[in-house]
Design an enzyme around this catalytic site. Structure first.
Site, PDB file in Angstrom:
ATOM      1  N   GLY A  12       0.324  -1.599   0.089  1.00 46.87           N
ATOM      2  CA  GLY A  12       0.092  -0.184  -0.027  1.00 46.87           C
ATOM      3  C   GLY A  12       0.796   1.096  -0.019  1.00 46.87           C
ATOM      4  N   ASN A  14       1.548   2.968  -2.397  1.00 44.45           N
ATOM      5  CA  ASN A  14       1.139   3.482  -3.476  1.00 44.45           C
ATOM      6  C   ASN A  14      -0.540   4.557  -2.837  1.00 44.45           C
ATOM      7  OD1 ASN A  14       1.873   4.345  -6.510  1.00 44.45           O
ATOM      8  ND2 ASN A  14       2.579   1.972  -5.813  1.00 44.45           N
ATOM      9  N   ILE A  88     -11.952  -6.787 -11.573  1.00 44.36           N
ATOM     10  CA  ILE A  88     -12.866  -5.901 -10.874  1.00 44.36           C
ATOM     11  C   ILE A  88     -14.475  -6.674 -11.355  1.00 44.36           C
ATOM     12  CG2 ILE A  88     -14.226  -3.977 -11.568  1.00 44.36           C
ATOM     13  CD1 ILE A  88     -12.102  -3.322  -8.937  1.00 44.36           C
ATOM     14  N   ASN A 102      -6.477   2.073 -13.018  1.00 42.08           N
ATOM     15  CA  ASN A 102      -5.785   0.991 -12.666  1.00 42.08           C
ATOM     16  C   ASN A 102      -3.973   1.553 -12.785  1.00 42.08           C
ATOM     17  OD1 ASN A 102      -4.351  -1.075 -11.549  1.00 42.08           O
ATOM     18  ND2 ASN A 102      -4.042  -1.625 -13.391  1.00 42.08           N
ATOM     19  N   HIS A 104      -0.367   0.254 -13.659  1.00 44.85           N
ATOM     20  CA  HIS A 104       0.698  -0.736 -13.833  1.00 44.85           C
ATOM     21  C   HIS A 104       1.745  -0.859 -14.546  1.00 44.85           C
ATOM     22  CE1 HIS A 104       0.613  -5.275 -15.649  1.00 44.85           C
ATOM     23  NE2 HIS A 104       1.558  -4.443 -16.175  1.00 44.85           N
ATOM     24  N   ASP A 145      -5.866  -5.092 -17.963  1.00 46.98           N
ATOM     25  CA  ASP A 145      -5.258  -4.682 -17.875  1.00 46.98           C
ATOM     26  C   ASP A 145      -5.300  -3.690 -19.717  1.00 46.98           C
ATOM     27  OD1 ASP A 145      -3.029  -4.396 -16.470  1.00 46.98           O
ATOM     28  OD2 ASP A 145      -2.156  -6.370 -15.889  1.00 46.98           O
ATOM     29  N   GLU A 174       5.916   6.212 -10.004  1.00 44.66           N
ATOM     30  CA  GLU A 174       4.131   5.794  -9.644  1.00 44.66           C
ATOM     31  C   GLU A 174       3.535   6.577  -8.685  1.00 44.66           C
ATOM     32  OE1 GLU A 174       3.518   1.574 -10.274  1.00 44.66           O
ATOM     33  OE2 GLU A 174       3.990   1.992  -8.197  1.00 44.66           O
TER      34      GLU A 174
END
Ligand code: GAR
Length: 189
Positions: A12, A14, A88, A102, A104, A145, A174
């Site tokens: 976690g 991010n 999802i 999302n 990736h 993706d 990120e």
């Protein structure tokens, strides 16, 4: 105020970074975090910043409705996946059309798809002798993706780089970009 939910399965970092970014925002709030795992770092990371986190079971996730009820309870209008390793469900996708993103840890469409997550991605990139890697922020659809790409940024991969070193470079990208891209999407919506 636009309330967002973060879905995360692991450490976690991010989720924490995004939560910190919006801490004093007048427009966007991380209202809650949802996870499929109880014993992972994301809970402590966001709880200490005042954000509640919840764990859902495999059955609840598959049904979708208990998740939607929780999201409605927190008036969530947008979902951010940050290291979330489950697909999802259609029920959730239909309730949030074009409102789920999302990140990736590679330059899609390369190194994506089922089984390509976390360190597996960086190991594959190093093994293939790639000269660059990076991040892809994309919309989420029913296939892993494959949703529309919103943003990409790249970093060099040196011949001497280990998968861990590539992971560190990708994580830095990120942290730098994901919160800003989320903010832009929400404020131009
Ligand atoms: C991140 O690098 C994210 O891009 C990746 O998992 C890591 C989670 O780290 N996501 C995927 O691989 C999704 N296919 P974090 O838990 O420290 O944020």
């Amino acid at each position: 105020m636009r309330n967002i939910a973060i879905f995360a399965s692991g450490s976690g970092t991010n989720a924490e970074n995004i939560t910190r970014y919006f801490t004093n925002s007048e427009n966007v709030k991380v209202a809650l975090v949802l996870s499929n795992n109880r014993n992972v770092g994301v809970h402590e990371r966001v709880n200490k910043l005042g954000v509640p986190s919840f764990v859902f079971s495999r059955d609840e996730f598959a049904a979708g409705t208990p998740i939607l009820e929780k999201l409605a309870e927190y008036d969530v209008c947008f979902i951010v996946l940050a290291g979330f390793m489950n697909k999802i469900s259609d029920v959730i996708l239909r309730a949030f059309p074009g409102k789920i993103v999302n990140i990736h840890p590679a330059l899609l469409p390369r190194y994506g798809g089922k089984g390509m997550y976390g360190m597996h991605v960086h190991e594959a990139v190093v093994k293939a002798g790639e000269k660059e890697s990076g991040i892809t922020i994309h919309y989420v659809n029913e296939r892993y993706d494959e949703g529309g790409i919103i943003f990409q940024a790249s970093c060099p991969v040196l011949p001497s780089d280990t998968p861990e070193e590539v992971a560190n470079k990708v994580h830095a990208l990120e942290y730098k970009h994901y919160p800003c891209v989320i903010e832009r999407l929400l404020l131009t919506d």
